[in-house]
Design an enzyme around this catalytic site. Structure first.
Site, short mmCIF file in Angstrom:
data_model
loop_
_atom_site.label_atom_id
_atom_site.label_comp_id
_atom_site.label_asym_id
_atom_site.label_seq_id
_atom_site.Cartn_x
_atom_site.Cartn_y
_atom_site.Cartn_z
N SER A 57 23.62 57.12 24.11
CA SER A 57 23.01 56.97 22.80
C SER A 57 21.48 57.06 22.86
CB SER A 57 23.47 55.64 22.18
OG SER A 57 23.10 55.53 20.84
N ASP B 81 13.56 68.31 26.64
CA ASP B 81 13.30 69.38 25.67
C ASP B 81 11.83 69.74 25.58
OD1 ASP B 81 15.95 69.65 25.11
OD2 ASP B 81 15.88 68.75 23.11
N LYS C 279 27.05 60.43 23.91
CA LYS C 279 27.23 59.80 22.60
C LYS C 279 26.08 60.24 21.69
CE LYS C 279 27.49 55.38 20.13
NZ LYS C 279 26.30 55.56 19.28
#
Length: 539
Positions: A281, A292, A306
């Site tokens: 999460s 990224d 998740k």
């Protein structure tokens, strides 16, 4: 045919949907009344409804949960890390209720309670047959109220009473930060409750003051938490205004883009983020953001997978519903949500997703990354195989028990980052084990036993019995041999357990550094600038 098609389409409109909802609610209510009235035995209405609700929600996803009124305080504790109590982790060891970890600065620690202390009574109530949930409720209460514990300590024949005054307990999201080398700082983030971002920021500042020119952020086994804190933690390392995460769900008005609102603490310092199969999460948001933006190198295991957002909705009678309302998408546009829940590993992580089901995305510098089933590290590190004998020693609390014995016999030890057991001390531990009962079955032994059973079913056993017997005798485990074969692993775990008796949680962490494969790989890559930059610029 056309008429039939029109009928089917008409029956899927909003009005028909609401009729179906009302119809099924009426059925449920009447069924519940009939069962409650006519079932042969008395039933508990609350338990029956709770079971029905939980079973219904279980068909959706593991994170949509019903929270009845009597569980609200536990839920609040989970999201805030705050409660009124004594500030200690209590657990069951060898059928005894023991202090597993007193937290520094709180009543249990200040009163002198130690790891391994057995609590036999709370306010005069015998707790020998009570579970940890019942014990937790007895220990918790309003701040400034008194609680009396009756305690037994290793090496002492008599029990003694300890009087404590409860306090408001706030467990840190960052339980430890420190230097692993002269210029590499390390911080462990174990939760994403209130002020996680603030704690990470303060830890980074202090590490830099201590000489850190590179940072290791440990998110291993972090189950996640508040979405806002994932944004705040990411913001420590990325520029103000950077997109952190998008949330998208059925209620389009709730869709939102979360951006870094503050200037970063340090957007340049070389960074490694550690992940494991239990990093979930909010942990995955932070790890994914760092990847990224090519802000740092990810080391360890593929994360849990998740990518769902939960919202808490109030229900009647002070109960609540924690319901999945959206999926989140990290800066590259990918969602790390596992594609389904039916093919997970034993630890709950998603495991390998077929390449055909993955979609490729690009990082800021053009590196290819994929969605579906967690964040994949740039440098994978397989976790050390935990030998069956090691698991048996843990499950039978023998490492825990010996650490208590060691503490009783040794007033002090070296600092945690220098502490280690000598070969003589390990031999003493092995000798002590001879009087203890524990056993285990290796995977090879289990496989041979399964082969034996299958061969009997298929009527081949008589033909291969001698070979199976010979193979079994060849691989049959021997405790004395395994204690030497897996000495390094067992010794390392025992050292961590012993260090905790003197230096608590910090001691366990610091003692583990030398044997921690993830940390050693992190140190290696941070000290190799050329390779570090090559990873972040490869496309």
């Amino acid at each position: 045919m056309a008429t039939l098609l029109i009928t089917v389409v008409a029956n899927t409109g909003p009005g028909d949907r609401y009729f179906e909802i009302q119809k099924n609610l009426d059925i449920f209510i009447t069924l519940y009344k009939e069962v409650n009235t006519y079932y042969v035995d008395d039933i508990n209405p609350n338990d029956l409804i709770k079971t029905g609700i939980n079973s219904m929600l279980a068909t959706l996803d593991p994170y949509t949960n019903y929270i009845p009124e009597d569980n609200i305080e536990d839920y609040r504790t989970m999201t805030t890390n705050q409660y009124g109590g004594i500030g200690a982790l209590i657990g069951r060891r060898n059928k005894k209720n023991m202090v597993l970890m007193p937290y520094k600065g709180f009543p249990a620690y200040k009163s002198g309670l130690e790891i391994g202390d057995e609590i036999t009574k709370i306010n005069g109530i015998d707790i020998s047959e009570k579970d940890t949930g019942e014990i937790s409720k007895l220990l918790k209460g309003q701040a400034n109220t008194d609680v009396l514990l009756t305690v037994k300590r290793y090496g002492s024949k008599k029990a003694f009473d300890v009087s404590l005054k409860r306090e408001k307990i706030t467990i840190n999201n960052v339980p430890y930060f420190g230097m692993v080398t002269a210029d590499i700082g390390y911080l462990k983030l174990q939760d994403f409750t209130t002020e996680a971002g603030k704690e990470v920021k303060e830890a980074v500042i202090k590490l830099k003051e201590e000489g850190a020119k590179k940072i290791i952020l440990d998110l291993r086994d972090n189950p996640g938490g508040l979405l806002g804190e994932a944004v705040n933690v990411s913001n420590v390392f990325v520029e103000k205004g950077s997109l952190i995460v998008n949330t998208k769900g059925k209620v389009t008005d709730w869709n939102k883009a979360y951006k870094a609102l503050n200037n970063p603490t340090d957007a340049e310092i070389p960074l490694v983020v550690l992940t494991s199969s239990r990093s979930a999460s909010a942990s995955e948001i932070v790890a994914g953001v760092i990847q990224d933006y090519d802000r740092g190198v990810l080391v360890g295991e593929k994360s849990y997978g998740k990518g769902l957002v939960q919202t808490t909705r109030r229900l009647s009678y002070n109960s609540q519903l924690k319901v999945t309302t959206a999926k989140y998408y990290i800066p590259s546009g990918r969602c790390i949500q596992a594609i389904d829940y039916s093919h997970r590993n034993e630890d709950g992580s998603v495991g390998k997703i077929p390449d055909s089901l993955k979609v490729a995305f690009k990082t800021q510098k053009g590196r290819t990354v994929y969605d579906g089933g967690g964040v994949t590290p740039d440098l994978p590190v397989e976790r050390e195989y935990l030998a069956p004998i090691s698991i048996s020693l843990i499950n039978n609390s023998l490492l825990f028990e010996y650490a208590n014995k060691y503490k009783f016999e040794h007033e002090k030890i070296k600092p945690a980052n220098e502490f280690g057991l000598s070969n003589t001390e390990y031999t003493e531990f092995v000798s002590w084990l001879k009087t203890k009962e524990y056993d285990y079955t290796t995977k090879v032994e289990s496989t041979i036993e399964a082969l034996k059973e299958v061969s009997k079913e298929e009527k081949y056993f008589s033909e291969i019995e001698s070979q199976i017997s010979a193979l079994h005798n060849k691989v049959k485990h021997n405790k004395a041999s395994d204690l030497m074969k897996f000495k390094s692993q067992i010794k390392s775990m025992l050292e961590e357990e012993i260090a905790s008796r003197y230096y608590l949680q910090e001691g366990m962490i610091e003692t583990s550094f030398d044997e921690d494969l993830d940390i050693q790989e992190s140190i290696r890559i941070l000290n190799n600038t050329e390779e570090y930059n090559k990873i972040l610029n490869s496309n």
